[in-house]
Design an enzyme around this catalytic site. Structure first.
Site: not given
Ligand SMILES: [Zn+2]
Length: 448
Positions: A229, A313, A375, A378, A394, A397, A404
């Site tokens: 990233d 990216e 996330c 999950c 998150c 979860c 980053d």
């Molecule tokens: Zn999550």
């Protein structure tokens, strides 16, 4: 008939001369084109000759551009590389522009080729319409193909030697900061003068490079992958949590640069003082570029050695968007952004050629992929976040995620998904391509 009016005459006469990009250079399968850049110090005579060469290149480029644009606008005639070359012959015969003869004709042709490539990129939708080159605005460049220079390798120091440019009598005083591979003959030279007034010669050589052995996750046949990233807070973040910060040197330069730019805006346009500040800015940019390139070079070499698949990216379009509404942003933020974008471009460039050389795969994930909001534990979508949020939990979860590192992990997962998509379509024994672009995935799959 219109062709005669335009002074580009008969098309057939030059039909064999088509502009081929350098990529098409014939080369054996295991050789690669490598670029080595060296600084050189011209004598006064050489500097004057180069000044004329740069000027002539610029003039020919602009004139070719005017011819192509004008022919299309007024006569709806398409003018290509061959016709511009023919026009060049005419310009050289013309008394007013006879000074063009003082410059090597292959160099001028390369300028037209460069223009043609610009048009090619424009027609493919990859770039804007070619613009006129302005003195002091565009970087001074002259390309010398094999017939445009003499090369004599120094038997005492293989990989170094004497370079004599066409229309010059003495070899260049090149600082050989490293040696070229012994015994090679440069295929092409590009001579540049940057805005800080420094001269460089880039030599393109063909080299044999052996791919590295593949690397797998220990104890499996899963290729080892890394998500990279590129950010503002840290220069580069890897999915394993490694962060590479902007070196302090770079930060200090950035501050100094911001100050100089403020100063520049206060100076009167066209004044001598403004020119002085502009020179200082150019030198600083050159320094920043050198520091960053060098740092990224070490990083990309390490990444390519340790991993089989590398995922980044796609930032190319955000850059364009930003340019469109750049005026309303604060200058400092713009500067940071510019540094990030430049780093990204340089990182991508280095990763691409190193992946090609060493038998690795670079995956460029689509710019719409929500690498920050998802996330990585999950795969549920988190809330929209301001750039200032460095860490978040998150809601689904409960995992606590570094912004980053999470983005890098998402990139890795998405990159591997694409990698397997392509790999599954390959006939047995075929290597995965060196570059997989999400935006060109369909073409990639069709070719497989
Ligand atoms: Zn999550």
């Amino acid at each position: 008939m219109k062709r005669e009016v335009l002074g580009i005459g008969d098309r057939r006469k030059h039909h064999t001369r088509t502009a081929t990009p350098l990529k098409g250079h014939s080369k054996a399968a295991d050789t690669r084109h490598c670029l080595y850049r060296f600084r050189f110090y011209p004598t006064r005579e050489q500097a004057e000759q180069l000044e004329r060469t740069f000027g002539a290149c610029r003039w020919v480029y602009n004139e070719g551009l005017a011819l192509r644009s004008g022919a299309w606008e007024t006569h709806r005639v398409k003018v290509g590389f061959a016709e511009t070359c023919r026009a060049l012959t005419g310009w050289k015969r013309n008394e007013e522009t006879a000074w063009l003869k003082e410059v090597s004709s292959t160099v001028l042709q390369q300028s037209l080729r460069h223009l043609d490539q610009g048009f090619g990129r424009f027609f493919k939708g990859l770039a804007k319409y070619p613009k006129r080159k302005k003195k002091g605005r565009s970087r001074d460049t002259a390309i010398y193909v094999r017939t445009g220079f003499k090369w004599a390798e120094d038997p005492a120091r293989p990989g170094t030697g004497l370079i004599t440019l066409a229309k010059q009598s003495r070899p260049l005083d090149v600082r050989w900061s490293r040696a070229l591979p012994a015994g090679v003959v440069p295929v092409r030279l590009s001579v540049t003068r940057d805005r800080a007034g420094r001269y460089f010669v880039s030599t393109l050589v063909e080299e044999r490079i052996a791919p590295l052995p593949e690397v797998f996750v220990s104890g499996s046949r899963e290729p080892k992958a890394v998500g990279v990233d590129v950010g503002l807070a840290s220069l580069v973040t890897l999915d394993d949590g490694t962060k590479l910060d902007h070196p302090r040197l770079l930060k200090r330069y950035a501050e100094k640069l911001a100050r100089l730019q403020r100063e520049l805006h206060k100076k009167v346009r066209g004044s001598r003082n403004r020119e002085k500040v502009r020179q200082r800015i150019a030198r600083l940019y050159a320094l920043i570029g050198d520091v960053r390139r060098d740092m990224l070079d070490k990083l990309t070499t390490r990444l390519v050695r340790e991993n089989q698949v590398l995922v980044v990216e796609d930032l190319s379009v955000t850059t364009l968007l930003r340019a469109a509404r750049g005026k309303n942003r604060r200058r400092k933020a713009k500067l940071n952004q510019a540094i990030r974008d430049a780093s990204w471009g340089e990182l991508l460039r280095q990763l691409r050629y190193k992946c090609e050389w060493y038998g690795r795969t670079l995956v460029v994930v689509d710019r719409f992929f929500p690498s920050t909001r998802r996330c990585s534990a999950c795969h549920s979508m988190g809330p929209r976040m301001d750039v200032s949020v460095r860490e978040w939990a998150c809601p689904a979860c409960g995992a606590v995620l570094d912004r980053d590192v999470n983005a890098a992990a998402n990139l890795r997962d998405e990159g591997m998904r694409l990698y397997w998509l392509v790999a599954a379509c390959l006939p047995p024994g075929r290597r995965t391509p060196a570059v997989i672009r999400a935006s060109e995935l369909e073409e990639c799959l069709a070719a497989a």
